[in-house]
Design a protein around this motif. Structure first.
Motif, PDB file in Angstrom:
ATOM      1  N   ASP A 231       1.062  -1.201   0.180  1.00 62.34           N
ATOM      2  CA  ASP A 231       0.090   0.027   0.019  1.00 62.34           C
ATOM      3  C   ASP A 231       0.560   1.339  -0.116  1.00 62.34           C
ATOM      4  OD1 ASP A 231      -2.144  -1.601   0.324  1.00 62.34           O
ATOM      5  OD2 ASP A 231      -2.067  -1.604   2.764  1.00 62.34           O
ATOM      6  N   PHE A 232       2.057   1.088   0.442  1.00 52.16           N
ATOM      7  CA  PHE A 232       3.305   2.408   0.573  1.00 52.16           C
ATOM      8  C   PHE A 232       3.698   2.570  -0.384  1.00 52.16           C
ATOM      9  CE2 PHE A 232       7.595   3.942   1.514  1.00 52.16           C
ATOM     10  CZ  PHE A 232       7.120   4.958   1.868  1.00 52.16           C
ATOM     11  N   ILE A 233       4.064   1.835  -0.987  1.00 48.29           N
ATOM     12  CA  ILE A 233       5.605   1.866  -2.042  1.00 48.29           C
ATOM     13  C   ILE A 233       4.558   3.282  -3.546  1.00 48.29           C
ATOM     14  CG2 ILE A 233       5.324  -0.090  -3.831  1.00 48.29           C
ATOM     15  CD1 ILE A 233       7.899   1.941  -2.772  1.00 48.29           C
ATOM     16  N   GLY A 234       3.634   2.383  -4.075  1.00 51.12           N
ATOM     17  CA  GLY A 234       2.684   3.438  -5.138  1.00 51.12           C
ATOM     18  C   GLY A 234       2.379   4.488  -4.541  1.00 51.12           C
ATOM     19  N   LYS A 235       2.112   5.280  -3.165  1.00 53.61           N
ATOM     20  CA  LYS A 235       2.091   6.367  -2.798  1.00 53.61           C
ATOM     21  C   LYS A 235       3.210   7.466  -2.749  1.00 53.61           C
ATOM     22  CE  LYS A 235      -2.103   4.593  -1.256  1.00 53.61           C
ATOM     23  NZ  LYS A 235      -2.750   4.303  -0.152  1.00 53.61           N
ATOM     24  N   ALA A 236       4.330   6.159  -2.720  1.00 59.59           N
ATOM     25  CA  ALA A 236       5.490   7.233  -2.198  1.00 59.59           C
ATOM     26  C   ALA A 236       6.418   8.163  -3.382  1.00 59.59           C
ATOM     27  CB  ALA A 236       6.673   5.884  -1.328  1.00 59.59           C
ATOM     28  N   PRO A 237       7.127   9.336  -2.989  1.00 59.26           N
ATOM     29  CA  PRO A 237       7.521  10.015  -4.349  1.00 59.26           C
ATOM     30  C   PRO A 237       8.283   8.700  -4.971  1.00 59.26           C
ATOM     31  CG  PRO A 237       8.412   9.924  -1.854  1.00 59.26           C
ATOM     32  CD  PRO A 237       7.174   9.384  -1.469  1.00 59.26           C
ATOM     33  N   THR A 238       8.468   8.805  -6.570  1.00 58.44           N
ATOM     34  CA  THR A 238       9.437   8.134  -6.618  1.00 58.44           C
ATOM     35  C   THR A 238      10.692   8.732  -6.840  1.00 58.44           C
ATOM     36  OG1 THR A 238       9.463   9.989  -9.028  1.00 58.44           O
ATOM     37  CG2 THR A 238       7.705   8.529  -8.744  1.00 58.44           C
ATOM     38  N   GLU A 239      10.887   9.885  -6.084  1.00 59.97           N
ATOM     39  CA  GLU A 239      12.946   9.121  -5.717  1.00 59.97           C
ATOM     40  C   GLU A 239      12.556   8.789  -4.994  1.00 59.97           C
ATOM     41  OE1 GLU A 239      11.211  13.589  -7.223  1.00 59.97           O
ATOM     42  OE2 GLU A 239      10.854  12.191  -5.399  1.00 59.97           O
ATOM     43  N   LEU A 240      11.688   7.894  -4.317  1.00 60.32           N
ATOM     44  CA  LEU A 240      12.056   6.106  -3.111  1.00 60.32           C
ATOM     45  C   LEU A 240      12.374   5.572  -3.517  1.00 60.32           C
ATOM     46  CD1 LEU A 240      12.535   5.605   0.094  1.00 60.32           C
ATOM     47  CD2 LEU A 240       9.991   5.821   0.594  1.00 60.32           C
ATOM     48  N   ASN A 241      12.415   4.092  -4.051  1.00 59.33           N
ATOM     49  CA  ASN A 241      12.596   3.309  -4.536  1.00 59.33           C
ATOM     50  C   ASN A 241      12.946   2.101  -3.358  1.00 59.33           C
ATOM     51  OD1 ASN A 241      12.789   1.985  -7.300  1.00 59.33           O
ATOM     52  ND2 ASN A 241      13.259   0.469  -6.167  1.00 59.33           N
ATOM     53  N   GLY A 242      12.227   1.778  -3.064  1.00 57.44           N
ATOM     54  CA  GLY A 242      12.345   0.277  -2.548  1.00 57.44           C
ATOM     55  C   GLY A 242      11.547  -0.853  -3.142  1.00 57.44           C
ATOM     56  N   PHE A 243      12.936  -2.611  -3.340  1.00 54.16           N
ATOM     57  CA  PHE A 243      11.881  -3.411  -3.236  1.00 54.16           C
ATOM     58  C   PHE A 243      12.073  -4.755  -1.866  1.00 54.16           C
ATOM     59  CE2 PHE A 243      17.338  -3.990  -4.221  1.00 54.16           C
ATOM     60  CZ  PHE A 243      17.273  -5.653  -3.060  1.00 54.16           C
ATOM     61  N   PHE A 244      10.856  -5.170  -1.857  1.00 55.18           N
ATOM     62  CA  PHE A 244      10.604  -5.904  -0.563  1.00 55.18           C
ATOM     63  C   PHE A 244      11.411  -7.581  -0.856  1.00 55.18           C
ATOM     64  CE2 PHE A 244       8.779  -9.220   0.999  1.00 55.18           C
ATOM     65  CZ  PHE A 244       7.996  -9.029   2.846  1.00 55.18           C
ATOM     66  N   ALA A 245      11.863  -8.409   0.316  1.00 54.80           N
ATOM     67  CA  ALA A 245      13.045  -9.641  -0.387  1.00 54.80           C
ATOM     68  C   ALA A 245      12.394 -10.381   1.263  1.00 54.80           C
ATOM     69  CB  ALA A 245      14.099  -9.169  -0.402  1.00 54.80           C
ATOM     70  N   PHE A 246      12.188 -11.043   0.882  1.00 56.29           N
ATOM     71  CA  PHE A 246      12.650 -12.937   2.188  1.00 56.29           C
ATOM     72  C   PHE A 246      14.530 -12.845   2.008  1.00 56.29           C
ATOM     73  CE2 PHE A 246       7.791 -13.356   1.158  1.00 56.29           C
ATOM     74  CZ  PHE A 246       7.186 -13.168   1.835  1.00 56.29           C
ATOM     75  N   LEU A 247      14.943 -12.732   2.456  1.00 55.32           N
ATOM     76  CA  LEU A 247      16.154 -13.428   2.768  1.00 55.32           C
ATOM     77  C   LEU A 247      17.039 -13.717   3.960  1.00 55.32           C
ATOM     78  CD1 LEU A 247      17.879  -9.744   4.000  1.00 55.32           C
ATOM     79  CD2 LEU A 247      15.632 -10.673   3.908  1.00 55.32           C
ATOM     80  N   THR A 248      17.664 -14.069   3.647  1.00 56.94           N
ATOM     81  CA  THR A 248      18.411 -15.047   5.208  1.00 56.94           C
ATOM     82  C   THR A 248      19.923 -13.950   5.556  1.00 56.94           C
ATOM     83  OG1 THR A 248      18.003 -17.224   4.523  1.00 56.94           O
ATOM     84  CG2 THR A 248      19.993 -17.540   6.144  1.00 56.94           C
ATOM     85  N   VAL A 249      19.345 -13.476   6.919  1.00 53.82           N
ATOM     86  CA  VAL A 249      20.814 -12.498   6.929  1.00 53.82           C
ATOM     87  C   VAL A 249      21.986 -13.253   7.291  1.00 53.82           C
ATOM     88  CG1 VAL A 249      21.542 -10.589   8.716  1.00 53.82           C
ATOM     89  CG2 VAL A 249      19.357 -11.162   8.915  1.00 53.82           C
ATOM     90  N   PRO A 250      22.842 -12.626   6.097  1.00 52.93           N
ATOM     91  CA  PRO A 250      24.167 -13.143   6.093  1.00 52.93           C
ATOM     92  C   PRO A 250      25.302 -13.078   7.394  1.00 52.93           C
ATOM     93  CG  PRO A 250      23.622 -10.965   3.903  1.00 52.93           C
ATOM     94  CD  PRO A 250      22.242 -11.244   5.212  1.00 52.93           C
ATOM     95  N   PRO A 251      26.049 -13.746   7.369  1.00 54.30           N
ATOM     96  CA  PRO A 251      26.549 -13.415   8.072  1.00 54.30           C
ATOM     97  C   PRO A 251      27.751 -12.564   8.810  1.00 54.30           C
ATOM     98  CG  PRO A 251      27.425 -15.736   7.457  1.00 54.30           C
ATOM     99  CD  PRO A 251      26.188 -14.705   6.268  1.00 54.30           C
ATOM    100  N   GLY A 252      27.891 -11.478   8.643  1.00 50.33           N
ATOM    101  CA  GLY A 252      29.606 -10.891   8.316  1.00 50.33           C
ATOM    102  C   GLY A 252      28.551  -8.802   8.242  1.00 50.33           C
ATOM    103  N   PRO A 253      29.141  -8.185   8.104  1.00 50.72           N
ATOM    104  CA  PRO A 253      28.930  -6.444   8.576  1.00 50.72           C
ATOM    105  C   PRO A 253      28.185  -6.179   7.698  1.00 50.72           C
ATOM    106  CG  PRO A 253      30.884  -6.704   8.200  1.00 50.72           C
ATOM    107  CD  PRO A 253      30.466  -8.447   8.372  1.00 50.72           C
ATOM    108  N   PRO A 254      27.328  -5.485   7.743  1.00 50.85           N
ATOM    109  CA  PRO A 254      27.357  -4.079   7.431  1.00 50.85           C
ATOM    110  C   PRO A 254      25.944  -5.088   8.962  1.00 50.85           C
ATOM    111  CG  PRO A 254      26.076  -4.009   6.410  1.00 50.85           C
ATOM    112  CD  PRO A 254      26.923  -4.812   5.726  1.00 50.85           C
ATOM    113  N   PHE A 255      25.648  -6.056   9.075  1.00 45.82           N
ATOM    114  CA  PHE A 255      24.152  -7.187   9.927  1.00 45.82           C
ATOM    115  C   PHE A 255      24.892  -6.778  11.313  1.00 45.82           C
ATOM    116  CE2 PHE A 255      23.772  -7.659   5.328  1.00 45.82           C
ATOM    117  CZ  PHE A 255      22.388  -7.006   5.212  1.00 45.82           C
TER     118      PHE A 255
END
Length: 460
Positions: A231-255
């Motif tokens: 619901d959010f991304i389509g209403k956000a300003p076009t300067e803001l891009n964001g892709f949704f993901a399912f992921l396993t957090v990598p075991p290293g920085p910056p996490f």
């Protein structure tokens, strides 16, 4: 098959290197990014210049050799190589020239996006590309070009001003809005069907620093976050891009260490507007209380290369994709079910927004026919161990089978494996017949067929 006299003549024409199966360099030279692809070409021509490309195209045509063209080698389906044929390897064609006054950049066909970003960033400019800097400019561009800047500046093809190409008959042409306009239309999304592109010219946009990075949430919040993102991304300003993901957090920085190897959902953001206004645009993201808010100012090339180490060449890859118009709650429920079953640490699902500037280009202006779609989804099974090949493939296929009924029909061709002619037609829809007619004009013998192939048949 060619005889030795033909081969000797061909070799004498090359400034570059011709690699054969008995050569020490062969096994390394035949590798592509996806280690699941294990093909053995008869010849690999590591071209040094356009003249080498012309000689190679002529040799393949005259000797009826299967011909593949490799730029960056990233294609998931392995369409930059072949068995028993000739591979035109463009990796030595890496020149980049920025025209700062005209706000353009010319990149040779063997460049990666890292090469282009390095050159353009020095002038405080960029052109839209993908999300991994080791990706070749050729394959990504010819298929469309989705990435961090899509909502603001459009697809890569929307910023393509012209190409230089070697055609199937060995001739060299320029295609742009004024010269060979039909061919220029076709290459902006029609893939490698029409010839070997030896250089690309792109429009540049002022861009140096972006405010970007990941936000992560626990998997148990994924349905909530997914619906909010929808619901959010389509209403956000076009300067803001964001892709949704399912992921396993990598075991290293910056996490942080407490999140390492946890399965989570997340969004990778890129705000390309005035950095002073980024906090306001991202305020709704902070309000969702992510477990990790890793967003901050960075040079654009830093964002473009952020995933390079996570996805080096030589891993097993299998992916399936779709364009998506709507995301009903039932579809999100299936995403959550399969997203929780990520089979390996590098496997993922990405949902890229393709609204904003992408939808401001006319549907007939390029072969990219899904200008009305809101997202491009891709499900990727990735692992370095060949023993996990079936595991990642089965998960990917089952996930795609479950979600495909909720899709728009076709898929981004850069995310497709070898899925057959019907799938290619579903992707190009009403543009397929026009592409087939242009193909007949420029490649009537279908020399360039190691791709998401468009057969050279005339329109009715």
């Amino acid at each position: 098959m060619f005889n030795e006299a033909h081969l000797d003549t061909y070799k004498a024409q090359l400034r570059g290197t011709l690699i054969q199966p008995d050569d020490a360099a062969y096994d390394e030279a035949r590798k592509v990014y996806n280690a699941m692809i294990d093909k053995r070409p008869r010849l690999i021509a590591r071209c040094a210049d356009v003249a080498d490309v012309i000689a190679s195209v002529n040799f393949a045509r005259e000797n009826q050799l299967l011909l593949a063209v490799r730029g960056g080698g990233h294609n998931g389906g392995g369409l930059g190589t072949c068995d028993d044929g000739l591979v035109i390897d463009l990796s030595r064609l890496r020149g980049v020239r920025v025209d700062a006054k005209a706000h353009t950049v010319r990149a040779e066909g063997g460049c990666t996006w890292g090469d282009v970003d390095h050159a353009t960033h020095a002038f405080g400019m960029a052109t839209p590309a993908g999300i991994i800097s080791t990706t070749g400019v050729g394959g990504l561009t010819l298929g469309g070009g989705i990435g961090h800047l899509s909502r603001r500046f459009g697809l890569t093809i929307d910023n393509l001003l012209g190409v230089d190409m070697v055609l199937a008959d060995g001739s060299f042409v320029t295609a742009n809005a004024k010269e060979n306009a039909d061919l220029f239309w076709a290459v902006r999304g029609g893939g490698g069907n029409f010839g070997v592109v030896t250089s690309f010219e792109y429009r540049l946009h002022p861009l140096s620093t972006v405010v970007a990075g990941p936000t992560l949430w626990p998997m148990e919040r994924s349905a909530e976050v997914f619906k909010w993102y929808r619901d959010f991304i389509g209403k956000a300003p076009t300067e803001l891009n964001g892709f949704f993901a399912f992921l396993t957090v990598p075991p290293g920085p910056p996490f942080p260490e407490e999140l390492h190897l946890k399965k989570m959902c997340g969004v990778v953001w890129c705000y390309s507007g005035d950095p002073a206004q980024a906090e306001e645009a991202l305020a709704p993201v902070r309000a969702m209380n992510p477990a990790l808010y890793g967003v901050g100012p960075m040079p654009y090339p830093m964002l473009q290369s952020a995933f390079d180490a996570l996805y080096p060449p030589g891993h097993q890859w299998y992916w399936r994709a779709d364009f998506v118009n709507e995301l009903p709650d039932e579809a999100i429920g299936l995403h959550v079910e399969y997203g929780a079953q990520l089979p390996t640490m590098q496997s993922s699902m990405h949902l890229y927004p393709i609204d904003g500037a992408v939808q401001r280009v006319g549907r007939k202006d390029t072969p990219f026919s899904y200008r009305d779609a809101r997202w491009a989804s891709v499900i990727v099974g990735v692992d370095p161990d060949p023993a996990n090949r079936d595991r990642i493939t089965d998960w990917c296929k089952n996930y795609w089978d479950a979600l495909h009924p909720y899709s728009a029909g076709g898929a981004y061709i850069n995310f497709m494996m070898d899925e057959g002619e019907d799938r290619v037609k579903a992707t190009y829809r009403e543009h397929y017949d026009r592409l087939a007619a242009i193909k007949r004009q420029y490649d009537p013998g279908n020399l360039f067929r190691v791709n998401q192939n468009i057969r050279p048949v005339a329109t009715a």
